[in-house]
Motif scaffolding. Structure first.
Motif, PDB file in Angstrom:
ATOM      1  N   GLU B  87       0.823  -1.214   0.000  1.00 14.61           N
ATOM      2  CA  GLU B  87       0.000   0.000   0.000  1.00 14.61           C
ATOM      3  C   GLU B  87       0.856   1.263   0.000  1.00 14.61           C
ATOM      4  O   GLU B  87       0.404   2.339  -0.392  1.00 14.61           O
ATOM      5  CB  GLU B  87      -0.961   0.006   1.203  1.00 14.61           C
ATOM      6  CG  GLU B  87      -0.304  -0.167   2.573  1.00 14.61           C
ATOM      7  CD  GLU B  87      -0.165  -1.631   2.989  1.00 14.61           C
ATOM      8  OE1 GLU B  87      -0.134  -2.509   2.105  1.00 14.61           O
ATOM      9  OE2 GLU B  87      -0.062  -1.873   4.218  1.00 14.61           O
ATOM     10  N   ALA B  88       2.146   1.117   0.387  1.00 16.11           N
ATOM     11  CA  ALA B  88       3.018   2.289   0.415  1.00 16.11           C
ATOM     12  C   ALA B  88       3.296   2.817  -0.989  1.00 16.11           C
ATOM     13  O   ALA B  88       3.508   4.014  -1.183  1.00 16.11           O
ATOM     14  CB  ALA B  88       4.335   1.947   1.115  1.00 16.11           C
ATOM     15  N   LEU B  89       3.297   1.917  -1.989  1.00 15.52           N
ATOM     16  CA  LEU B  89       3.581   2.358  -3.356  1.00 15.52           C
ATOM     17  C   LEU B  89       2.495   3.302  -3.861  1.00 15.52           C
ATOM     18  O   LEU B  89       2.784   4.322  -4.487  1.00 15.52           O
ATOM     19  CB  LEU B  89       3.705   1.145  -4.294  1.00 15.52           C
ATOM     20  CG  LEU B  89       4.976   0.309  -4.126  1.00 15.52           C
ATOM     21  CD1 LEU B  89       4.892  -0.945  -4.978  1.00 15.52           C
ATOM     22  CD2 LEU B  89       6.214   1.122  -4.488  1.00 15.52           C
ATOM     23  N   GLY B 108      10.133   4.237  -7.262  1.00 16.90           N
ATOM     24  CA  GLY B 108      10.980   3.056  -7.225  1.00 16.90           C
ATOM     25  C   GLY B 108      11.252   2.654  -5.789  1.00 16.90           C
ATOM     26  O   GLY B 108      10.736   3.259  -4.849  1.00 16.90           O
ATOM     27  N   VAL B 109      12.063   1.623  -5.633  1.00 17.28           N
ATOM     28  CA  VAL B 109      12.390   1.118  -4.292  1.00 17.28           C
ATOM     29  C   VAL B 109      13.912   1.063  -4.160  1.00 17.28           C
ATOM     30  O   VAL B 109      14.611   0.689  -5.111  1.00 17.28           O
ATOM     31  CB  VAL B 109      11.763  -0.276  -4.067  1.00 17.28           C
ATOM     32  CG1 VAL B 109      12.243  -0.884  -2.741  1.00 17.28           C
ATOM     33  CG2 VAL B 109      10.238  -0.179  -4.100  1.00 17.28           C
ATOM     34  N   GLU B 125       9.031  -2.986  -8.977  1.00 19.85           N
ATOM     35  CA  GLU B 125       8.163  -2.941  -7.791  1.00 19.85           C
ATOM     36  C   GLU B 125       6.690  -3.039  -8.202  1.00 19.85           C
ATOM     37  O   GLU B 125       5.869  -3.596  -7.471  1.00 19.85           O
ATOM     38  CB  GLU B 125       8.429  -1.679  -6.949  1.00 19.85           C
ATOM     39  CG  GLU B 125       8.007  -0.359  -7.570  1.00 19.85           C
ATOM     40  CD  GLU B 125       8.840   0.019  -8.792  1.00 19.85           C
ATOM     41  OE1 GLU B 125      10.005  -0.401  -8.847  1.00 19.85           O
ATOM     42  OE2 GLU B 125       8.307   0.696  -9.689  1.00 19.85           O
ATOM     43  N   VAL B 126       6.363  -2.522  -9.397  1.00 23.14           N
ATOM     44  CA  VAL B 126       4.983  -2.633  -9.895  1.00 23.14           C
ATOM     45  C   VAL B 126       4.670  -4.103 -10.231  1.00 23.14           C
ATOM     46  O   VAL B 126       3.594  -4.611  -9.905  1.00 23.14           O
ATOM     47  CB  VAL B 126       4.774  -1.736 -11.139  1.00 23.14           C
ATOM     48  CG1 VAL B 126       3.414  -1.987 -11.776  1.00 23.14           C
ATOM     49  CG2 VAL B 126       4.929  -0.267 -10.768  1.00 23.14           C
ATOM     50  N   GLN B 127       5.637  -4.770 -10.850  1.00 21.73           N
ATOM     51  CA  GLN B 127       5.435  -6.187 -11.175  1.00 21.73           C
ATOM     52  C   GLN B 127       5.325  -7.031  -9.906  1.00 21.73           C
ATOM     53  O   GLN B 127       4.519  -7.957  -9.833  1.00 21.73           O
ATOM     54  CB  GLN B 127       6.589  -6.692 -12.044  1.00 21.73           C
ATOM     55  CG  GLN B 127       6.640  -6.019 -13.413  1.00 21.73           C
ATOM     56  CD  GLN B 127       7.701  -6.626 -14.306  1.00 21.73           C
ATOM     57  OE1 GLN B 127       8.857  -6.764 -13.914  1.00 21.73           O
ATOM     58  NE2 GLN B 127       7.307  -6.991 -15.517  1.00 21.73           N
ATOM     59  N   GLY B 289      -3.726   1.824  -9.086  1.00 23.32           N
ATOM     60  CA  GLY B 289      -4.820   2.686  -9.515  1.00 23.32           C
ATOM     61  C   GLY B 289      -6.050   2.541  -8.636  1.00 23.32           C
ATOM     62  O   GLY B 289      -6.683   3.542  -8.258  1.00 23.32           O
ATOM     63  N   GLN B 290      -6.383   1.309  -8.290  1.00 25.88           N
ATOM     64  CA  GLN B 290      -7.557   1.092  -7.449  1.00 25.88           C
ATOM     65  C   GLN B 290      -7.361   1.696  -6.060  1.00 25.88           C
ATOM     66  O   GLN B 290      -8.292   2.271  -5.479  1.00 25.88           O
ATOM     67  CB  GLN B 290      -7.869  -0.409  -7.371  1.00 25.88           C
ATOM     68  CG  GLN B 290      -8.492  -0.922  -8.680  1.00 25.88           C
ATOM     69  CD  GLN B 290      -8.510  -2.441  -8.801  1.00 25.88           C
ATOM     70  OE1 GLN B 290      -7.777  -3.128  -8.110  1.00 25.88           O
ATOM     71  NE2 GLN B 290      -9.365  -2.948  -9.690  1.00 25.88           N
ATOM     72  N   ALA B 291      -6.136   1.605  -5.547  1.00 24.28           N
ATOM     73  CA  ALA B 291      -5.853   2.193  -4.226  1.00 24.28           C
ATOM     74  C   ALA B 291      -5.983   3.715  -4.290  1.00 24.28           C
ATOM     75  O   ALA B 291      -6.511   4.343  -3.364  1.00 24.28           O
ATOM     76  CB  ALA B 291      -4.454   1.788  -3.765  1.00 24.28           C
TER      77      ALA B 291
END
Lengths: 299, 299
Positions: B87-89, B108-109, B125-127, B289-291
């Motif tokens: 959820e941090a992303l 990024g991370v 990180e998205v993947q 996007g949903q978050a």
């Protein structure tokens, strides 16, 4: 001039030659950018004659070492398998009529490991002969650097590390090089690279830290190449084998010698004995030549 | 069309986009060779509009991940330091007025080791978010491949290996590549490379055996690239950490996935779970996007 003997170190990019008198003293020398890759017409005889023809009336023995004896050279002098005693190099030298005088090409040396994978050297064996080391490890840093174990004067085993070629590739052709800037040698960055590579075997991950060190600004652009150099030399030392405390020698001069002399103590080795490569080549060619003359009853 | 959400994976060389409906189903998609390196005039807004403009009436949230958030991209989205919960992303996504609708760039991370040396990822990180793995190791092979440790859904730590870039450099730019010839994948040569690298940490010496294997004729010119690939992937697995028996997943498809699925069992790992990279990107962008929609009270 009619020299007693002529020695030629004929490599991929360059050739160097020396004329010796009866006492083994150098009486003439020359160098040309005519390594085997530059002799595109295959007329090695003409290239040799141009450089050393003035040193002989036609009967002087000419001893040649290096890539000139490879498949891409003048005539292939097959590798001698380890262990190789010093006298074996002269005994196996390949005779060749050079057109400028009687010639001999010194063979390279090969090693096959337990799994049947080979390693090879060509040119370094002449330097090893010239260095005259009886026992211990001898390092010949470079594009394809060698770690050689000598016992009783013989080449027992050795291993090639692509340190120099990898450094050039990563500096000039990889993403890592884009962050680098030229500058004076940064020994702190070099030391940091050596230490990291000595303590962490994941070299391909460590290499990426050249990028992150640059991106984060922790290491200055001018110091990144030295950090990379430290990583690669540290990895070489970690993988080179041997036991710190053994006699260790490095055949190199200048900045390259300094890098190894500085890095080895990080792994517990004493400061190595440094031997100049050109002096070792000269001594090795002379030693092979003297053995050939002796066999021929002329020495 | 007025999509509920748009996701864009915008990398160095390429960009891909997807339009989602209220249910999260893909209703349109497109790809362009317009990675950030290709947008030389800096007009990212125009490039985005050209690709996704037809999918929105202007109010659709546009979530972007990858190098678009780097310093060289549209707007820098600073790295989140590990550990990073999913959820941090979304919470740290950087708002940007795209000109085509409200946009967010996923950060990024980063990770800093005990010595202060950083490692970074951007796009992976998205993947990882999309793969939805709760615990275990996740590998993202590639130019700069990642080994990522996930615990409780969070990115705990990771490490980057230059495996892909080194393979390309050594194949296309080094002395090793000169002996290679194209051909069908030679899995025996690949396996031999993996095994050697798993049992011998001296990678820079092993790399030189690509040359000697070729020179000696033990490995055919058509198989040398696979032997090299095996050496580099074996070295990555040897240095990647983790304990065989842990859950391990690989985000990759095709021949690259096959190489890792084949190599990991050589080191005692089970065959890994394979996850397609594009599916993971889509799922990750949708999840961010949903978050964001939920936070905005629109989800």
């Amino acid at each position: 001039m009619n020299a007693a003997m002529i020695g030629v170190d004929w490599g991929t990019s360059n050739m160097r030659g020396w004329a010796f008198d009866d006492a083994g003293e150098i009486v003439a020398q020359a160098a040309r950018p005519s390594g085997i890759n530059a002799v595109t017409d295959g007329d090695f005889a003409a290239v040799l004659r141009e450089m050393v023809g003035g040193w002989t009336d036609g009967g002087t023995p000419i001893v040649m070492g290096g890539m000139i004896g490879s498949r891409q050279g003048w005539r292939e002098a097959p590798y001698l398998p380890c262990p190789v005693r010093p006298e074996a190099l002269a005994a196996a030298a390949m005779p060749i009529d050079t057109g400028t005088g009687p010639g001999w090409i010194v063979p390279g040396v090969s090693r096959v490991d337990a799994e049947g994978v080979a390693d090879v050297m060509r040119g370094e064996e002449v330097q090893l002969l010239g260095a005259g080391i009886a026992d211990g490890l001898v390092l010949l840093p470079g594009t394809h650097g060698k770690w050689v174990r000598i016992e009783g004067g013989a080449i027992i085993t050795f291993r090639t590390f692509m340190t120099g070629e990898l450094f050039a590739l990563l500096k000039d052709r990889s993403l890592l090089g884009r962050l680098m800037a030229p500058g004076r040698t940064d020994w702190d960055a070099f030391d940091r690279g050596v230490d990291r590579a000595l303590h962490d075997p994941a070299l391909t991950a460590l290499l990426f830290t050249v990028r992150t060190e640059g991106l984060s600004g922790r290491t200055a652009p001018e110091a990144l190449a030295d950090y990379l150099s430290g990583l690669l030399i540290g990895a070489e030392i970690a993988g080179g084998g041997g036991t710190p405390g053994e006699r260790i020698s490095v055949i190199a001069t200048g900045k390259l010698a300094e890098r190894y002399a500085r890095a080895l103590p990080h792994a517990g080795w004493p400061a190595p004995e440094l031997i100049a490569g050109e002096a070792a080549s000269i001594a090795g060619l002379r030693r092979v030549g003297q053995a050939i003359l002796k066999t021929a009853g002329r020495g």
